[in-house]
Motif scaffolding. Structure first.
Motif, mmCIF file in Angstrom:
data_model
loop_
_atom_site.group_PDB
_atom_site.id
_atom_site.type_symbol
_atom_site.label_atom_id
_atom_site.label_comp_id
_atom_site.label_asym_id
_atom_site.label_seq_id
_atom_site.Cartn_x
_atom_site.Cartn_y
_atom_site.Cartn_z
ATOM 1 N N UNK A 78 0.161 17.053 2.228
ATOM 2 C CA UNK A 78 1.028 15.611 2.206
ATOM 3 C C UNK A 78 0.660 14.771 3.349
ATOM 4 N N UNK A 79 0.528 13.600 3.090
ATOM 5 C CA UNK A 79 0.048 12.508 3.885
ATOM 6 C C UNK A 79 1.007 11.593 4.579
ATOM 7 N N UNK A 80 2.309 11.925 4.079
ATOM 8 C CA UNK A 80 3.385 10.835 4.639
ATOM 9 C C UNK A 80 4.781 11.223 3.815
ATOM 10 N N UNK A 81 5.730 11.010 4.389
ATOM 11 C CA UNK A 81 7.041 11.209 3.906
ATOM 12 C C UNK A 81 7.990 10.012 3.791
ATOM 13 N N UNK A 82 8.483 9.564 2.621
ATOM 14 C CA UNK A 82 9.104 8.360 2.645
ATOM 15 C C UNK A 82 10.460 8.996 2.082
ATOM 16 N N UNK A 83 11.528 8.321 2.572
ATOM 17 C CA UNK A 83 12.943 8.535 2.467
ATOM 18 C C UNK A 83 13.898 7.347 2.259
ATOM 19 N N UNK A 121 6.283 8.656 9.045
ATOM 20 C CA UNK A 121 7.810 8.592 8.218
ATOM 21 C C UNK A 121 8.031 6.912 7.782
ATOM 22 N N UNK A 122 8.331 7.138 6.411
ATOM 23 C CA UNK A 122 8.641 5.629 5.898
ATOM 24 C C UNK A 122 10.106 5.674 5.492
ATOM 25 N N UNK A 123 10.707 4.702 6.017
ATOM 26 C CA UNK A 123 12.220 4.434 5.473
ATOM 27 C C UNK A 123 12.128 3.416 4.320
ATOM 28 N N UNK A 124 12.771 3.591 3.515
ATOM 29 C CA UNK A 124 12.964 2.677 2.211
ATOM 30 C C UNK A 124 14.521 2.415 1.861
ATOM 31 N N UNK A 125 15.026 1.040 2.189
ATOM 32 C CA UNK A 125 16.062 0.820 1.902
ATOM 33 C C UNK A 125 16.540 1.338 0.328
ATOM 34 N N UNK A 126 17.617 1.806 -0.026
ATOM 35 C CA UNK A 126 18.204 2.499 -1.128
ATOM 36 C C UNK A 126 18.061 1.260 -2.016
ATOM 37 N N UNK A 127 18.456 0.162 -1.966
ATOM 38 C CA UNK A 127 18.507 -0.840 -3.073
ATOM 39 C C UNK A 127 17.199 -1.337 -3.378
ATOM 40 N N UNK A 128 16.422 -1.251 -2.475
ATOM 41 C CA UNK A 128 14.841 -1.505 -2.909
ATOM 42 C C UNK A 128 14.363 -0.410 -3.720
ATOM 43 N N UNK A 129 14.628 0.643 -3.229
ATOM 44 C CA UNK A 129 14.268 1.847 -4.207
ATOM 45 C C UNK A 129 14.493 1.622 -5.576
ATOM 46 N N UNK A 130 15.936 1.366 -5.766
ATOM 47 C CA UNK A 130 16.374 1.039 -7.288
ATOM 48 C C UNK A 130 15.610 -0.139 -7.995
ATOM 49 N N UNK A 131 15.402 -0.996 -7.158
ATOM 50 C CA UNK A 131 14.660 -2.379 -7.787
ATOM 51 C C UNK A 131 13.355 -1.625 -8.294
ATOM 52 N N UNK A 132 12.684 -0.772 -7.680
ATOM 53 C CA UNK A 132 11.277 -0.361 -8.214
ATOM 54 C C UNK A 132 11.506 0.450 -9.545
ATOM 55 N N UNK A 143 11.067 5.798 -4.737
ATOM 56 C CA UNK A 143 10.870 5.827 -3.254
ATOM 57 C C UNK A 143 9.416 6.123 -2.600
ATOM 58 N N UNK A 144 8.823 6.914 -3.610
ATOM 59 C CA UNK A 144 7.220 7.243 -3.400
ATOM 60 C C UNK A 144 6.584 5.977 -3.658
ATOM 61 N N UNK A 145 6.774 5.032 -4.706
ATOM 62 C CA UNK A 145 6.032 4.026 -4.898
ATOM 63 C C UNK A 145 6.150 3.099 -3.761
ATOM 64 N N UNK A 146 7.666 2.883 -3.309
ATOM 65 C CA UNK A 146 7.743 1.772 -2.340
ATOM 66 C C UNK A 146 7.132 2.460 -0.798
#
Length: 253
Positions: free
Chosen positions: A57-62, A90-101, A194-197
């Motif tokens: 694994x090269x990164x973790x998005x959450x 480590x990559x933090x993604x706002x939940x709303x943005x994740x839904x938008x994907x 979340x992975x795409x973002x």
């Protein structure tokens, strides 16, 4: 190189592994078990399904919120531990943005609606740019009817996503003509989103500090509200706000 992604912001627990070319594996579960019981076993299961070891694994998005306070803390704690232990971004993604994907579609506005308790929702609007999403209405807490009414101000089609679409919004009368309600399987949080973002952020050279990344809470917890009622003052511990789609203290490197 693949990244691991997880979303525990709601009752749904979702973990995924993806790289720049494809989604390698994903697990989505909604049951009565808590995220603390299921998250790490799901991580192991998804890695096994993808034929990967942790070291691959090269990164973790959450997903970092808003959402369930406990769920967010469990997800972020696990993501931080994995990122720190493997010395990966480590990559933090706002939940709303994740839904938008769910809907990376030109000309369509995606409106998120997540349960904020007591008849309120967390809501925000996003628009696809061709490579990611622009936040065109910031995350805020509103009564359900007020959040829905905001969609009438949007020129063009608005697609609703989030757990409150089936719970409340689909049952309302007089919905805006431009508001579309997708089927349930296209509403809920997904680790794949979340992975795409996360992949998009990594490609732009963005990552977060393992030490400083915090959840986006927006509103105060019930514990703080009770403290204020009992003592007449607010808790000395203030919660982060979200004015630009991420939480203060989230350091991008």
């Amino acid at each position: 190189m693949p990244i691991l992604a997880m979303d525990t912001a709601t009752m749904v627990s979702s973990v995924a592994v993806a790289d720049e070319k494809r989604l390698l594996a994903e697990l989505i579960v909604e049951n009565k078990l808590t995220h603390s019981e299921t998250l790490l076993p799901h991580v192991e299961q998804v890695l096994s399904m993808a034929g990967l070891n942790r070291e691959d694994i090269s990164g973790v998005a959450v997903s970092i919120g808003p959402g369930s306070f406990t769920g967010l803390r469990i997800g972020l704690a696990a993501a931080k531990a994995i990122a720190y232990g493997l010395d990966i971004p480590l990559i933090g993604v706002p939940t709303m943005e994740g839904l938008a994907w769910h809907y990376p579609v030109p000309g369509v506005v995606v409106a998120g609606f997540i349960d904020a308790q007591k008849g309120n929702v967390y809501t925000a609007h996003y628009k696809w740019t061709g490579s990611g999403f622009d936040e065109i209405r910031p995350i805020q807490v509103l009564p359900v009817t007020e959040a829905v009414a905001l969609c009438e101000e949007v020129k063009g089609t608005v697609v609703a996503v989030g757990d409150m679409v089936n719970k409340k919004i689909a049952k309302l009368d007089g919905l805006p003509d431009n508001l579309l309600l997708p089927p349930k399987h296209m509403l809920m949080p997904r680790g794949a989103n979340i992975a795409m973002a996360g992949l998009q952020r990594l490609a732009s050279g963005l990552s977060d500090s393992v030490m400083n990344l915090e959840p986006i809470y927006i509103r105060r917890s019930e514990a703080e509200v009770l403290w204020e009622k009992r003592h007449g003052t607010t808790s000395s511990t203030s919660l982060p706000d979200a004015t630009d789609g991420r939480c203060p203290g989230a350091l991008r490197s």
